[in-house]
Motif scaffolding. Structure first.
Motif: not given
Length: 335
Positions: A88-94, A178-182, A153-161, A57-64
């Motif tokens: 992912s070129d900065g598209r990751f969120r954990m 940095d967020g909550w998974h409900a 380290p990544p230039e853009s630090v991935p958010p940690i939910d 993929t090219d643009e869509i974000g990815i996350g665990t």
């Protein structure tokens, strides 16, 4: 038009191949979904799947959503976050969370101890690692020294939910994450937990505008309405009856005490159809967007209208077939 993002939660059930997951992801990207979330339970590991998706993929974000905090060390989770951000070129969120005793103790052989503290310390350690800082950590559970990333380290630090269901775990997500998974929440139950999250955000002196609440919403949109509703009932019954007490307690807190107990008893007695039938239409409609395409679209919009929700994560019943998942992804695509 709602400002709430629409994400895709990849199926928790085993799929024919990693290519199947990649097909869902590329379809979602073409349709304008914001992010792909990958669970990790008893199937393929989430990191490998997300790596394959990032490459295709090219643009869509990815996350665990979520990696449990017990089966990998905190330092390794930090390495994983930094590496997935790179690939992912900065598209990751954990997304991280404690999961539950069935998975942690039964499947991984690790003691399920102090889940809130364990989650808090893991988040703090992961943030230190992905920032490229030396790891000197003296916690109640973890005492770590001498580790540091051996690459930039990544230039853009991935958010940690953080994932969480109880009031205290949601407060923790607001305070340290940095967020909550409900998940497994009715609209009213969701509003109550959002208050807990925002209270935690205040305690942590966080900027709520920088945090993100993502709701995993069971969805299935089929012309065969009865098939769709049966799949969703089966999914809910499995989690409430077969995956420990967390989902059961969540339903009880939201006023469905009798239903939660009935599901648990029938499931434990191997009366699975009785457990499925215990989920009435009212509860089914309170927990998901299930039915015909028109019904599902309307129900997703209802959840998007809840104040405080930043993203709706379209998730799928565990027994749904790949073609039913693809149909639902198409029907519920962002407009």
């Amino acid at each position: 038009m709602s400002d709430t993002a629409r994400d895709i939660y990849l199926p928790v059930a085993a799929q024919p191949s990693i290519d199947t997951f990649a097909t869902f992801a590329t379809q979602a990207e073409q349709l304008g979904y914001d992010r792909i979330w990958c669970p990790e339970t008893w199937g393929r590991d989430a990191v490998t799947i997300l790596t394959a998706i990032a490459e295709r993929t090219d643009e869509i974000g990815i996350g665990t959503s979520i990696l449990n905090v017990y089966s990998r060390s905190p330092a390794l989770l930090g390495q994983t976050a930094a590496t997935l951000q790179e690939v992912s070129d900065g598209r990751f969120r954990m997304g991280l969370g404690p999961s539950g005793p069935i998975l942690v103790e039964g499947w991984h052989g690790t003691e399920f101890e102090s889940p809130l503290r364990f989650t808090r310390e893991t988040i703090e350690i992961v943030k230190t690692v992905v920032a490229g800082e030396p790891l000197e950590y003296d916690g109640k559970i973890h005492q770590l020294s001498g580790f540091r990333l051996r690459f930039d380290p990544p230039e853009s630090v991935p958010p940690i939910d953080a994932g969480g269901m109880s009031p205290k775990s949601v407060e923790l997500a607001g305070r340290f994450g940095d967020g909550w998974h409900a998940l497994m929440l009715t609209p009213e139950g969701l509003r109550e937990r959002i208050e807990d999250f925002e209270h935690g955000s205040d305690l942590g002196d966080r900027d709520r505008e920088d945090q993100r609440i993502t709701l995993a919403l069971p969805c299935i949109a089929l012309e065969d309405r009865e098939r769709a509703r049966y799949l969703a009932r089966n999914h809910i019954a499995f989690y409430v009856g077969g995956m420990g007490t967390f989902y059961r307690e969540a339903l009880k807190r939201q006023g469905f005490e009798d239903t939660a107990e009935t599901i648990a008893i029938e499931w434990a007695n191997r009366n699975k159809e009785a457990a499925i039938e215990a989920i009435g239409d009212d509860l089914l409609d309170e927990l998901g967007a299930v039915g015909t395409p028109e019904e599902a679209r309307e129900r997703v919009a209802d959840f998007e209208a809840i104040d405080g929700i930043d993203a709706i994560n379209i998730s799928f019943p565990r027994a749904a077939e790949p073609e039913e998942i693809e149909a639902t992804i198409d029907v519920l695509a962002p407009e």
